[in-house]
Design an enzyme around this catalytic site. Structure first.
Site, PDB file in Angstrom:
ATOM      1  N   ARG A   1       0.837  -1.204   0.000  1.00 35.57           N
ATOM      2  CA  ARG A   1       0.000   0.000   0.000  1.00 35.57           C
ATOM      3  C   ARG A   1       0.871   1.253   0.000  1.00 35.57           C
ATOM      4  NH1 ARG A   1      -2.875   3.993   2.759  1.00 35.57           N
ATOM      5  NH2 ARG A   1      -5.025   4.217   2.006  1.00 35.57           N
ATOM      6  N   CYS A   2       1.982   1.218   0.727  1.00 35.70           N
ATOM      7  CA  CYS A   2       2.888   2.372   0.755  1.00 35.70           C
ATOM      8  C   CYS A   2       3.435   2.700  -0.633  1.00 35.70           C
ATOM      9  CB  CYS A   2       4.060   2.106   1.687  1.00 35.70           C
ATOM     10  SG  CYS A   2       3.631   1.899   3.423  1.00 35.70           S
TER      11      CYS A   2
END
EC number: 3.5.3.6
Length: 420
Positions: free
Chosen positions: A408-409
């Site tokens: 997600r980062c």
């Protein structure tokens, strides 16, 4: 100068009303020369705990991008930020704007003395300088290894995009790069009235914002997002979007939980992966609603995040523990981004393979666990259609995870396809 073949010529759009709707378009950055310039002496200043094996990190990142392309199944789904910046830099106005703003951003670097020469660099030379800090001129700047984590540059909520204000000087040039892309890339020409800029003096990074529904957003008050940043983002959302509820989660101000998405992510409509020591606490959530004036909030203190979310979303939620039930496994796997899943579609998520106990927990909750390699091999000759089963895809991330950021980062979704 023509647009590079790798950059779609169609206009982009902002459309994210949920964390788990099918992915349509996402901005990423496969690491390059800038990561090779991180030295042991500089690594902490550049927010890296270790020195990464760049070739292996690149291979892992390309495999992740291949997953996105397969699941989305459309050309132009995966946008490389370097391609976007190269297209923007084809404009002399964009190059001049970048140099001018960079000189103001870092006055201590004395870049003003070389402003004319920097603006006169070719688009590719200026692109190289923007990412690596290296140029043919007698000056150098720090590289941008954290550009890998494109999530922190901005957050799309409904049909608006909020540009981040990074908390550290090491990432300030990244926000400038995104600003130049948004203001000068032709694909964003029709979206500029939907871009939200925050005032100076506050900090906000995109990893601290999660979209639960068109009306409900979560914000982390973290090491990287200040209380002022939370307040300004909430006001902007209330005044410019359909958001009516903001749940503020107070996080420990430490690197291990630097953003909300390091301890909490949505994986399906009724499931979230959480780090229990933080997310099972009571009294660390504040519910904000719009008041009578833009400066006012109506507030309440729900007992905990799960209770607040279930009430606002009007459905029960299952909190799946990162690392399973063992506190030691929870801490170890949260450290390597076990809670940082990225949803490609409802119930189709990707995370780091090394987080064994988290994937075992996903299996116990009805997910079929597969490796990225086997998934891509199985669907090599056929399209993937989500919705038939829940999948937890294991991405090789032995090098990427050492940069302290998960799938997600490493993703900035611009658009997802709303369901229903």
């Amino acid at each position: 100068m023509s647009t590079p073949a790798s950059v779609p010529t169609v206009s982009f759009r902002f459309a994210v009303v949920s964390e788990i709707d099918p992915l349509q378009q996402v901005i990423v950055h496969t690491p390059g020369a800038e990561l090779e310039l991180v030295t042991p002496e500089q690594r902490l200043t550049l927010l890296f705990d270790d020195i990464l094996f760049v070739e292996e990190a690149q291979a892992e990142h390309r495999q992740m991008c291949a997953l996105f392309e397969k699941v989305v199944g459309a050309e132009g789904a995966v946008l490389q930020i370097t391609d976007l910046l190269r297209t923007a830099f084809a404009s002399e106005e964009a190059r001049e704007a970048f140099v001018e703003q960079l000189c103001r951003l870092q006055p201590e670097a004395n870049l003003q003395a070389f402003a004319r020469e920097l603006a006169a660099l070719s688009p590719d030379e200026l692109l190289h300088f923007a990412l690596t800090g290296q140029s043919p001129l007698p000056l150098n700047a720090f590289p941008l290894p954290n550009l890998l984590f494109t999530r922190d540059l901005a957050a799309v909520v409904n049909d608006h995009l909020i540009v981040s204000h990074p908390a550290t000087a090491a990432r300030a040039r990244e926000s400038l790069i995104l600003r130049v892309i948004l203001e000068h890339h032709p694909g964003f020409a029709g979206l500029r009235e939907r871009i939200i800029y925050l005032p100076e003096g506050v900090t906000f990074e995109g990893g601290d914002l999660l979209v639960a529904s068109p009306e409900v957003v979560l914000l982390g008050h973290s090491e990287r997002t200040s209380l002022g940043g939370v307040a300004h983002v909430a006001r902007a959302l209330f005044s410019r979007t359909s958001v009516r509820h903001v749940l503020v989660v107070d996080l420990p101000k430490q690197r291990a939980s630097m953003h909300l998405d390091t301890v909490f992510t949505f994986v399906s409509a009724d499931e979230c992966v959480v780090f229990p020591p933080i997310l099972h606490q009571e009294g660390n959530v504040l519910h904000l609603m719009a008041g009578d004036t833009p400066e006012q909030f109506v507030t309440e203190m729900p007992p905990d995040l799960k209770t607040a979310l279930e009430r606002l979303l009007d459905r029960p939620l299952t909190f799946i523990p990162c690392g399973g039930d063992n506190p030691v496994h929870q801490k170890r796997e949260q450290w390597t981004d076990g809670a940082n899943f990225f949803a490609l579609a409802p119930g189709v998520v990707v995370g780091y393979e090394r987080n064994h106990y988290t994937f075992e927990e996903m299996r116990r909750h009805g997910y079929r666990v597969v490796t990225a390699e086997s998934f891509l091999s199985y669907y090599a000759e056929s399209p993937f259609v989500p919705g038939t089963e829940k999948l937890a895809i294991k991405l090789e991330g032995n090098e990427l995870s050492r940069g302290r950021g998960g799938p997600r980062c490493m993703t900035l979704p611009l658009a997802r396809q709303p369901l229903g």
